[in-house]
Design a protein around this motif. Structure first.
Motif, PDB file in Angstrom:
ATOM      1  N   GLU A  67      38.321  24.915  48.575  1.00 17.04           N
ATOM      2  CA  GLU A  67      38.282  25.708  47.341  1.00 17.04           C
ATOM      3  C   GLU A  67      37.247  26.816  47.427  1.00 17.04           C
ATOM      4  OE1 GLU A  67      40.007  21.817  46.678  1.00 17.04           O
ATOM      5  OE2 GLU A  67      38.055  22.424  47.479  1.00 17.04           O
ATOM      6  N   ASN A  68      36.041  26.474  47.905  1.00 22.15           N
ATOM      7  CA  ASN A  68      34.977  27.473  48.009  1.00 22.15           C
ATOM      8  C   ASN A  68      35.233  28.464  49.139  1.00 22.15           C
ATOM      9  OD1 ASN A  68      33.349  26.734  45.841  1.00 22.15           O
ATOM     10  ND2 ASN A  68      32.291  25.161  47.025  1.00 22.15           N
ATOM     11  N   LEU A  71      37.785  30.946  47.689  1.00 28.33           N
ATOM     12  CA  LEU A  71      37.148  31.820  46.707  1.00 28.33           C
ATOM     13  C   LEU A  71      36.212  32.814  47.392  1.00 28.33           C
ATOM     14  CD1 LEU A  71      36.504  32.650  43.797  1.00 28.33           C
ATOM     15  CD2 LEU A  71      34.818  30.797  43.715  1.00 28.33           C
ATOM     16  N   SER A  75      36.562  36.913  47.552  1.00 30.50           N
ATOM     17  CA  SER A  75      35.441  37.745  47.094  1.00 30.50           C
ATOM     18  C   SER A  75      34.984  38.705  48.173  1.00 30.50           C
ATOM     19  CB  SER A  75      34.272  36.856  46.653  1.00 30.50           C
ATOM     20  OG  SER A  75      34.644  36.000  45.602  1.00 30.50           O
ATOM     21  N   PHE A 271      40.092  35.884  39.515  1.00 24.89           N
ATOM     22  CA  PHE A 271      40.553  34.933  40.530  1.00 24.89           C
ATOM     23  C   PHE A 271      39.900  33.574  40.320  1.00 24.89           C
ATOM     24  CE2 PHE A 271      40.489  32.893  44.715  1.00 24.89           C
ATOM     25  CZ  PHE A 271      41.822  32.981  45.055  1.00 24.89           C
ATOM     26  N   LYS A 272      38.632  33.568  39.898  1.00 21.32           N
ATOM     27  CA  LYS A 272      37.963  32.297  39.598  1.00 21.32           C
ATOM     28  C   LYS A 272      38.678  31.562  38.468  1.00 21.32           C
ATOM     29  CE  LYS A 272      33.278  33.695  40.961  1.00 21.32           C
ATOM     30  NZ  LYS A 272      31.902  33.983  40.461  1.00 21.32           N
ATOM     31  N   TYR A 274      41.978  31.987  37.572  1.00 27.25           N
ATOM     32  CA  TYR A 274      43.308  31.575  38.048  1.00 27.25           C
ATOM     33  C   TYR A 274      43.297  31.557  39.577  1.00 27.25           C
ATOM     34  CZ  TYR A 274      44.613  33.307  33.370  1.00 27.25           C
ATOM     35  OH  TYR A 274      44.692  33.553  32.025  1.00 27.25           O
ATOM     36  N   GLN A 275      42.776  30.507  40.160  1.00 27.61           N
ATOM     37  CA  GLN A 275      42.730  30.467  41.623  1.00 27.61           C
ATOM     38  C   GLN A 275      44.112  30.062  42.127  1.00 27.61           C
ATOM     39  OE1 GLN A 275      39.144  29.037  43.221  1.00 27.61           O
ATOM     40  NE2 GLN A 275      39.906  28.772  45.300  1.00 27.61           N
ATOM     41  N   SER A 278      45.546  28.505  47.507  1.00 29.27           N
ATOM     42  CA  SER A 278      44.808  27.352  48.024  1.00 29.27           C
ATOM     43  C   SER A 278      45.112  27.211  49.511  1.00 29.27           C
ATOM     44  CB  SER A 278      45.195  26.077  47.276  1.00 29.27           C
ATOM     45  OG  SER A 278      46.587  25.822  47.400  1.00 29.27           O
ATOM     46  N   LYS A 302      49.859  30.180  38.199  1.00 26.89           N
ATOM     47  CA  LYS A 302      48.533  30.801  38.204  1.00 26.89           C
ATOM     48  C   LYS A 302      48.600  32.243  38.711  1.00 26.89           C
ATOM     49  CE  LYS A 302      46.001  26.468  38.868  1.00 26.89           C
ATOM     50  NZ  LYS A 302      45.089  25.719  39.774  1.00 26.89           N
TER      51      LYS A 302
END
Length: 445
Positions: A67-68, A71, A75, A271-272, A274-275, A278, A302
């Motif tokens: 997940e991170n 994200l 970014s 985006f955070k 509605y991520q 995956s 999403k």
């Protein structure tokens, strides 16, 4: 002592020396044994080190969770100042097609430090079957760049393709000539050969004109300026005022669209929320030899919300104000009216997205888990297994240099100059196709 003096005077006594202070540790029942304090210090240090290691390990674990990583990758892509993308798009058409395959090699250099694009290079290679033989043709756009709303481009390889096509035509003519010769029982067929010198004068003239024209185009920078196009081609349809308004509106739009590209923080926050993307680690596909390999998954619900809400980030009022500068573009302002998308339309949009996502081939990513940088993307597509099967593959690699050298377009020539060159070539070719009428003065009626 003086015996005759009953009270003798005592002799002076020398003062005693100052005692030396010493650190004396009195023994107690709780005093540690020798070496015990050192052990306690080592244990305490080890405990602190262990605690720090556990903290770092926990941070590393959280930092590198899928997940991170996803994200962070999104970014970094949005915030990257410079990106270089290199890769290939390959399409195989199938055995039953004259066009066997197309390959596009891409080298794009993009900079967000300003609106000065570093440009893109693309080479197009096509394999065609001619006379039961496969021939390869390549042409490249040496550079394509957009600067301050002006499009610059350079093409290379067109002249080579013209030469190759002529050679193929001559080869075909010679094959037909040899077949006819052998069929007629002529004994010296080997000496028969058609060359460029044998072409009709009209054909040679056409080729000379084409070669001169291609020579003007090949390996030269050309620019397409809206201001120049409006003044050159709009003067017969637009008044001077309308042309000025149109150029002002375009300049306004270019500046506003550049401002829109600096809203990366807004898109990252969205985006955070509605991520929609995956990733899961995989071994079935490999996008690159470096980084961790992932399979990308997209959530249509999403993603639909993200795309719909992203339209709210765009400053539609500013874009509308730009369009209002031109009376010619007034009717386009309604396309930028701020309207709320209904729940029904949002649902239909998500449904359409879901159908398209289901048809998509698998997409593999290579990501640096620690830097959260996208290293590569790859995917493969196939529509069947028979001889008419069409297959496609895409592979792109990414790098993020600290700086990119801007493309030098100072020698670019105007597209209107190219137009004049083409018109001149057409004028010289036209008489070859004009019907010849008899001169009636030469006849007595």
């Amino acid at each position: 002592m003086d015996e005759n003096n009953p009270n003798p005077t005592p002799e002076p006594i020398e003062p005693m020396a100052e005692p030396v202070a010493e650190s004396i540790t009195m023994p107690t029942t709780d005093a540690p044994k020798k070496g015990k304090g050192l052990k306690i210090g080592l244990i305490a240090g080890a405990a602190a080190l262990l605690a720090g290691g556990v903290g770092f390990g926990a941070y590393a674990y959280v930092h590198t969770t899928p997940e991170n990583v996803m994200l962070g990758t999104f970014s970094n892509l949005m915030n990257a100042k410079n990106i270089i993308a290199k890769g290939k798009v390959y399409v195989s058409i199938g055995e039953n097609s004259l066009l066997k395959s197309i390959e596009v090699s891409i080298d794009e250099k993009a900079s967000r430090t300003g609106d000065q694009s570093a440009g893109m290079t693309a080479t197009f290679t096509a394999v065609v079957e001619i006379n039961d033989e496969e021939k390869e043709f390549s042409v490249s756009t040496s550079e394509v760049a957009m600067k301050d709303g002006v499009l610059y481009f350079k093409i290379d390889g067109v002249a080579k393709i013209i030469d190759e096509l002529i050679d193929i035509a001559l080869e075909s003519a010679n094959a037909e000539l040899q077949a006819n010769c052998i069929g007629s029982n002529y004994t010296n067929c080997g000496s028969l050969k058609v060359t460029r010198k044998d072409l009709p004068e009209e054909t040679k003239n056409l080729l000379n004109i084409a070669e001169d024209l291609i020579g003007e185009i090949d390996d030269n920078w050309w620019k397409v300026s809206i201001d120049e196009l409006v003044d050159t081609y709009g003067k017969d349809y637009l008044s001077s005022k309308e042309r000025t308004e149109l150029k002002d509106a375009y300049a306004c739009l270019v500046n506003q669209l550049h401002a829109e590209t600096n809203k990366s923080k807004d898109y990252i926050e969205l985006f955070k929320k509605y991520q929609f993307a995956s990733i899961t680690k995989t071994t079935e596909g490999k996008a690159a030899d470096a980084g961790t390999q992932y399979l990308l998954s997209l959530d249509s619900d999403k993603m639909g919300d993200f795309l719909v809400d992203s339209t709210k980030i765009i400053d539609k009022t500013a874009l509308t104000d730009c369009l209002k500068k031109s009376s010619v573009l007034q009717n386009m302002t309604k396309n930028f009216e701020v309207t709320e998308i209904s729940d029904e339309n949002r649902t239909e949009f998500k449904k359409s997205l879901s159908e398209n996502i289901e048809k998509m081939p698998k997409i593999y990513l290579a990501i640096d888990d620690w830097k959260h940088e996208l290293i590569a993307v790859s995917t493969n597509y196939s529509n069947g297994e028979d001889s008419s099967e069409t297959t496609a593959s895409v592979t792109m690699r990414f790098s993020y240099p600290t700086s990119i050298e801007a493309t030098d377009t100072s020698k670019a020539r105007s597209i209107t100059e190219l137009q004049k060159t083409v018109e001149k070539a057409i004028e010289s070719v036209a008489p070859m196709f004009m019907p010849v009428y008899p001169n009636h003065d030469d006849y007595d009626f």
